[in-house]
Design a protein around this motif. Structure first.
Motif, PDB file in Angstrom:
ATOM      1  N   GLN A   1      19.590 -11.128  16.413  1.00 44.12           N
ATOM      2  CA  GLN A   1      20.566 -11.592  15.436  1.00 44.12           C
ATOM      3  C   GLN A   1      19.903 -12.555  14.470  1.00 44.12           C
ATOM      4  O   GLN A   1      18.760 -12.934  14.657  1.00 44.12           O
ATOM      5  N   VAL A   2      20.635 -12.954  13.477  1.00 48.16           N
ATOM      6  CA  VAL A   2      20.098 -13.823  12.450  1.00 48.16           C
ATOM      7  C   VAL A   2      19.854 -15.213  13.013  1.00 48.16           C
ATOM      8  O   VAL A   2      20.728 -15.798  13.648  1.00 48.16           O
ATOM      9  N   GLN A   3      18.679 -15.725  12.755  1.00 49.93           N
ATOM     10  CA  GLN A   3      18.339 -17.091  13.122  1.00 49.93           C
ATOM     11  C   GLN A   3      17.551 -17.735  11.996  1.00 49.93           C
ATOM     12  O   GLN A   3      16.719 -17.087  11.361  1.00 49.93           O
ATOM     13  N   LEU A   4      17.825 -18.999  11.771  1.00 45.66           N
ATOM     14  CA  LEU A   4      17.082 -19.805  10.821  1.00 45.66           C
ATOM     15  C   LEU A   4      16.537 -21.006  11.568  1.00 45.66           C
ATOM     16  O   LEU A   4      17.276 -21.662  12.304  1.00 45.66           O
ATOM     17  N   GLU A   5      15.273 -21.306  11.377  1.00 48.73           N
ATOM     18  CA  GLU A   5      14.649 -22.409  12.085  1.00 48.73           C
ATOM     19  C   GLU A   5      13.877 -23.278  11.101  1.00 48.73           C
ATOM     20  O   GLU A   5      12.856 -22.862  10.563  1.00 48.73           O
ATOM     21  N   GLU A   6      14.368 -24.488  10.912  1.00 45.46           N
ATOM     22  CA  GLU A   6      13.711 -25.424  10.009  1.00 45.46           C
ATOM     23  C   GLU A   6      12.610 -26.190  10.729  1.00 45.46           C
ATOM     24  O   GLU A   6      12.689 -26.441  11.932  1.00 45.46           O
ATOM     25  N   SER A   7      11.614 -26.588   9.965  1.00 48.13           N
ATOM     26  CA  SER A   7      10.569 -27.453  10.470  1.00 48.13           C
ATOM     27  C   SER A   7       9.969 -28.210   9.300  1.00 48.13           C
ATOM     28  O   SER A   7      10.233 -27.897   8.141  1.00 48.13           O
ATOM     29  N   GLY A   8       9.154 -29.193   9.600  1.00 47.32           N
ATOM     30  CA  GLY A   8       8.444 -29.920   8.569  1.00 47.32           C
ATOM     31  C   GLY A   8       8.986 -31.297   8.265  1.00 47.32           C
ATOM     32  O   GLY A   8       8.373 -32.042   7.487  1.00 47.32           O
ATOM     33  N   ALA A  96      20.097 -22.667   4.761  1.00 44.43           N
ATOM     34  CA  ALA A  96      21.270 -21.806   4.801  1.00 44.43           C
ATOM     35  C   ALA A  96      20.975 -20.480   4.119  1.00 44.43           C
ATOM     36  O   ALA A  96      20.170 -20.410   3.190  1.00 44.43           O
ATOM     37  N   ALA A  97      21.652 -19.437   4.566  1.00 53.67           N
ATOM     38  CA  ALA A  97      21.452 -18.117   3.997  1.00 53.67           C
ATOM     39  C   ALA A  97      22.724 -17.292   4.088  1.00 53.67           C
ATOM     40  O   ALA A  97      23.552 -17.494   4.974  1.00 53.67           O
ATOM     41  N   ARG A  98      22.860 -16.376   3.157  1.00 51.29           N
ATOM     42  CA  ARG A  98      23.885 -15.356   3.230  1.00 51.29           C
ATOM     43  C   ARG A  98      23.326 -14.079   2.650  1.00 51.29           C
ATOM     44  O   ARG A  98      22.513 -14.099   1.734  1.00 51.29           O
ATOM     45  N   ILE A  99      23.743 -12.976   3.211  1.00 57.41           N
ATOM     46  CA  ILE A  99      23.286 -11.682   2.729  1.00 57.41           C
ATOM     47  C   ILE A  99      23.974 -11.385   1.407  1.00 57.41           C
ATOM     48  O   ILE A  99      25.185 -11.551   1.265  1.00 57.41           O
ATOM     49  N   ALA A 100      23.185 -10.935   0.451  1.00 60.72           N
ATOM     50  CA  ALA A 100      23.730 -10.633  -0.863  1.00 60.72           C
ATOM     51  C   ALA A 100      22.841  -9.627  -1.577  1.00 60.72           C
ATOM     52  O   ALA A 100      21.619  -9.750  -1.562  1.00 60.72           O
ATOM     53  N   SER A 101      23.453  -8.635  -2.183  1.00 62.78           N
ATOM     54  CA  SER A 101      22.679  -7.727  -3.018  1.00 62.78           C
ATOM     55  C   SER A 101      22.212  -8.432  -4.283  1.00 62.78           C
ATOM     56  O   SER A 101      21.149  -8.123  -4.820  1.00 62.78           O
ATOM     57  N   TYR A 102      23.025  -9.372  -4.738  1.00 63.36           N
ATOM     58  CA  TYR A 102      22.676 -10.193  -5.883  1.00 63.36           C
ATOM     59  C   TYR A 102      23.424 -11.510  -5.805  1.00 63.36           C
ATOM     60  O   TYR A 102      24.613 -11.535  -5.489  1.00 63.36           O
ATOM     61  N   CYS A 103      22.739 -12.589  -6.101  1.00 61.94           N
ATOM     62  CA  CYS A 103      23.407 -13.861  -6.289  1.00 61.94           C
ATOM     63  C   CYS A 103      22.558 -14.770  -7.143  1.00 61.94           C
ATOM     64  O   CYS A 103      21.330 -14.701  -7.130  1.00 61.94           O
ATOM     65  N   ASP A 104      23.217 -15.599  -7.892  1.00 62.56           N
ATOM     66  CA  ASP A 104      22.567 -16.713  -8.564  1.00 62.56           C
ATOM     67  C   ASP A 104      22.448 -17.864  -7.573  1.00 62.56           C
ATOM     68  O   ASP A 104      23.072 -17.839  -6.513  1.00 62.56           O
ATOM     69  N   PRO A 105      21.635 -18.877  -7.882  1.00 60.56           N
ATOM     70  CA  PRO A 105      21.560 -20.031  -6.973  1.00 60.56           C
ATOM     71  C   PRO A 105      22.954 -20.566  -6.651  1.00 60.56           C
ATOM     72  O   PRO A 105      23.770 -20.786  -7.541  1.00 60.56           O
ATOM     73  N   ASP A 106      23.207 -20.763  -5.375  1.00 61.20           N
ATOM     74  CA  ASP A 106      24.538 -21.080  -4.880  1.00 61.20           C
ATOM     75  C   ASP A 106      24.491 -22.379  -4.096  1.00 61.20           C
ATOM     76  O   ASP A 106      23.800 -22.468  -3.080  1.00 61.20           O
ATOM     77  N   PHE A 107      25.222 -23.378  -4.571  1.00 66.00           N
ATOM     78  CA  PHE A 107      25.236 -24.694  -3.945  1.00 66.00           C
ATOM     79  C   PHE A 107      26.480 -24.943  -3.105  1.00 66.00           C
ATOM     80  O   PHE A 107      26.672 -26.063  -2.611  1.00 66.00           O
ATOM     81  N   SER A 108      27.304 -23.957  -2.923  1.00 61.19           N
ATOM     82  CA  SER A 108      28.524 -24.125  -2.148  1.00 61.19           C
ATOM     83  C   SER A 108      28.247 -23.809  -0.687  1.00 61.19           C
ATOM     84  O   SER A 108      28.047 -22.651  -0.322  1.00 61.19           O
ATOM     85  N   ASN A 109      28.251 -24.840   0.144  1.00 63.64           N
ATOM     86  CA  ASN A 109      27.916 -24.623   1.546  1.00 63.64           C
ATOM     87  C   ASN A 109      28.906 -23.705   2.244  1.00 63.64           C
ATOM     88  O   ASN A 109      28.554 -23.026   3.206  1.00 63.64           O
ATOM     89  N   GLN A 110      30.135 -23.661   1.742  1.00 59.02           N
ATOM     90  CA  GLN A 110      31.148 -22.815   2.359  1.00 59.02           C
ATOM     91  C   GLN A 110      30.862 -21.331   2.161  1.00 59.02           C
ATOM     92  O   GLN A 110      31.431 -20.502   2.868  1.00 59.02           O
ATOM     93  N   ASN A 111      29.996 -20.992   1.227  1.00 60.12           N
ATOM     94  CA  ASN A 111      29.669 -19.596   0.982  1.00 60.12           C
ATOM     95  C   ASN A 111      28.635 -19.048   1.948  1.00 60.12           C
ATOM     96  O   ASN A 111      28.461 -17.830   2.028  1.00 60.12           O
TER      97      ASN A 111
END
Length: 125
Positions: A1-8, A96-111
């Protein structure tokens, strides 16, 4: 499944630099809208930098010119290069990530559907 792992993340002095990485699995970042968000204690979550599916980028005013966002499609990794760090940048930083065929930069965390667990950035005054 989808996982995101931050580091640094880490602790640096004012004026220092850090590079945040977000390694993803289960998604193709070329077909994802992605961003970096941060949340300091007692404050709302704030969008910092975002990148659209075609590579367009956007930034919150406070980091423009200092925090370039980029992605490496081959490594499925999102980056945030944080330069000239100030104490006010101290926060937990989330990928954060969401699947999209197209999107402009998106700053809405709810999306965003997918989130990492965060990496702490602390900038000493």
């Amino acid at each position: 499944q989808v996982q995101l792992e931050e580091s640094g993340g880490g602790s640096v002095e004012t004026g220092g630099s850090l590079t945040l990485s977000c390694v993803t699995s289960g998604i193709n970042i070329a077909r994802s809208c992605m961003g970096w968000f941060r949340q300091a204690p007692g404050k709302e979550r704030e969008g910092v930098a975002a990148i659209g599916t075609l590579g367009s980028t956007g930034y919150v005013d406070s980091v423009k010119g200092r925090f370039p966002i980029s992605k490496d499609r081959a490594r499925n990794t999102l980056y945030l290069q944080m330069n000239s760090l100030k104490p006010e940048a101290t926060a937990m930083y989330y990928c954060a990530a969401r699947i999209a065929s197209y999107c402009d930069p998106d700053f809405s965390n709810q999306n965003y559907m997918y989130w990492g667990q965060g990496t702490q950035v602390t900038v000493a005054s």
